[in-house]
Design an enzyme around this catalytic site. Structure first.
Site, PDB file in Angstrom:
ATOM      1  N   ASP A 111      11.291  34.220 -45.683  1.00 48.05           N
ATOM      2  CA  ASP A 111      12.585  34.293 -44.519  1.00 48.05           C
ATOM      3  C   ASP A 111      13.615  34.163 -45.478  1.00 48.05           C
ATOM      4  O   ASP A 111      12.843  33.310 -46.749  1.00 48.05           O
ATOM      5  CB  ASP A 111      11.929  33.119 -43.657  1.00 48.05           C
ATOM      6  CG  ASP A 111      11.154  33.968 -42.569  1.00 48.05           C
ATOM      7  OD1 ASP A 111      10.563  34.873 -42.752  1.00 48.05           O
ATOM      8  OD2 ASP A 111      10.392  33.047 -41.716  1.00 48.05           O
ATOM      9  N   HIS A 162      16.164  36.751 -38.639  1.00 47.45           N
ATOM     10  CA  HIS A 162      16.443  35.539 -38.847  1.00 47.45           C
ATOM     11  C   HIS A 162      17.693  34.836 -38.508  1.00 47.45           C
ATOM     12  O   HIS A 162      17.773  33.261 -38.733  1.00 47.45           O
ATOM     13  CB  HIS A 162      16.188  35.331 -39.953  1.00 47.45           C
ATOM     14  CG  HIS A 162      14.640  33.875 -40.616  1.00 47.45           C
ATOM     15  ND1 HIS A 162      14.077  33.629 -38.906  1.00 47.45           N
ATOM     16  CD2 HIS A 162      15.251  32.596 -41.142  1.00 47.45           C
ATOM     17  CE1 HIS A 162      13.468  32.085 -39.674  1.00 47.45           C
ATOM     18  NE2 HIS A 162      13.650  31.892 -40.371  1.00 47.45           N
ATOM     19  N   HIS A 166      20.719  30.433 -39.581  1.00 46.21           N
ATOM     20  CA  HIS A 166      19.464  29.103 -39.583  1.00 46.21           C
ATOM     21  C   HIS A 166      19.293  27.999 -38.739  1.00 46.21           C
ATOM     22  O   HIS A 166      19.783  26.966 -39.148  1.00 46.21           O
ATOM     23  CB  HIS A 166      19.069  29.489 -40.702  1.00 46.21           C
ATOM     24  CG  HIS A 166      17.338  29.001 -41.034  1.00 46.21           C
ATOM     25  ND1 HIS A 166      17.287  28.278 -40.641  1.00 46.21           N
ATOM     26  CD2 HIS A 166      16.354  29.790 -41.904  1.00 46.21           C
ATOM     27  CE1 HIS A 166      15.698  27.825 -40.750  1.00 46.21           C
ATOM     28  NE2 HIS A 166      15.804  29.239 -41.354  1.00 46.21           N
ATOM     29  N   HIS A 256       9.134  31.808 -47.715  1.00 44.28           N
ATOM     30  CA  HIS A 256      10.589  32.253 -48.383  1.00 44.28           C
ATOM     31  C   HIS A 256      10.753  32.637 -49.433  1.00 44.28           C
ATOM     32  O   HIS A 256      10.256  32.675 -50.566  1.00 44.28           O
ATOM     33  CB  HIS A 256      11.073  31.315 -48.051  1.00 44.28           C
ATOM     34  CG  HIS A 256      10.717  29.900 -46.877  1.00 44.28           C
ATOM     35  ND1 HIS A 256       9.979  29.331 -46.418  1.00 44.28           N
ATOM     36  CD2 HIS A 256      11.248  30.442 -45.507  1.00 44.28           C
ATOM     37  CE1 HIS A 256       9.101  29.467 -45.168  1.00 44.28           C
ATOM     38  NE2 HIS A 256      10.852  29.278 -44.508  1.00 44.28           N
TER      39      HIS A 256
END
Length: 288
Positions: A111, A162, A166, A256
């Protein structure tokens, strides 16, 4: 010849010439040979009398020629192939947590990227072992690292959505959620030629609006089974242990490749990936 008879003959000749020019013009500007013809009102109402099966009787004209204006105003659009549209997925009430029906396979996901400091080495490691993964990209990172997004797709990885910046999705209005997801989908489509089919809410925080808007954009929601907690920088060994201890068929692993110092995530992948393969697992990506 008397003067009156000459005048009558001249008028008849002029009328004949005019009729001939009209026939030639109609033949020139009528429908081209073999062009599809619209049914005349009589034909649309039912079979024409005459031969069997509604065919015209012998010697009867097959049908009148369309006038030029009628032909131009009635294009035969029914013969064009229908436009292809991907089916919109159903609106979920919860995200997928693991993959079913994949045998002894696992899914690795990364991510927050792409980040030029860490993503290239993760891609290189996956390429070395011939594995594909999923990268859930943030729009603000992808827009300045487009070559890395292209490299992901070129290696066969799945590029997911995503959000753009964020945020915590449940705190946004529906219009804000649409902007976050829609902008990132538009960017990915611009870079790769196709929009993402999967999305993941930042922090794993979903709500009803995110499920609805994600489905409208053609995406399915994917969460995870195993959280490496690499964002806490717990140490390379801790990340490796969490992955190996949680390994099982259909497991989705969360890691990540951006959002902080991800050197431990890069080093951990180099250790646990060959161990998973040696244990008989295959690393795959979901298909839609």
């Amino acid at each position: 010849m008397p003067t009156g008879r000459r005048a009558v003959l001249r008028i008849a000749a002029a009328l004949g010439a005019t009729a001939t020019v009209g026939v030639l013009a109609a033949d020139r500007f009528g429908a081209p040979p073999g062009a599809p013809q619209a049914l005349a009102p009589e034909a649309a109402a039912g079979p024409a009398p005459g031969g069997p099966g509604g065919t015209p009787a012998a010697g009867a004209p097959a049908g009148g020629r369309l006038r030029p204006s009628s032909y131009r105003l009635q294009p035969m659009t029914a013969y064009a192939p229908p436009a292809y549209r991907r089916a919109v997925p159903p609106v979920r009430q919860r995200p997928f947590l693991q993959m079913s029906g994949v045998g002894r396979s696992m899914v690795l996901t990364f991510d927050d990227g792409p980040d030029p400091r860490y993503t290239p080495e993760i891609l290189a490691t996956l390429r070395r072992y011939g594995c594909r993964a999923m990268f859930f990209v943030c729009g603000e990172m992808a827009t300045v690292n487009r070559d890395l997004v292209r490299e992901m797709a070129a290696d066969g990885h799945v590029v997911g959505n995503h959000s753009w910046s964020h945020p915590l999705i449940p705190k946004l209005r529906p219009s804000g959620i649409r902007d976050e997801l829609g902008s990132t989908s538009d960017l990915v489509e611009k870079i790769l030629g196709s929009a993402p089919l999967w999305y993941r809410a930042p922090f794993g925080a979903w709500n009803r609006h995110s499920f609805e808007i994600g489905a409208e954009l053609g995406m399915e929601p994917l969460a995870w089974t195993v959280d490496t907690l690499d964002w806490q920088e717990p140490g390379t060994g801790s990340i490796v242990r969490r992955v190996l201890d949680g390994a099982a068929p259909g497991v989705v692993v969360l890691s990540h490749d951006a959002g902080g110092n991800r050197a431990q995530s890069v080093a951990a992948l180099k250790r646990y990936l060959p161990e998973l393969l040696d244990a008989g697992y295959s690393i795959t990506v979901p298909r839609r």
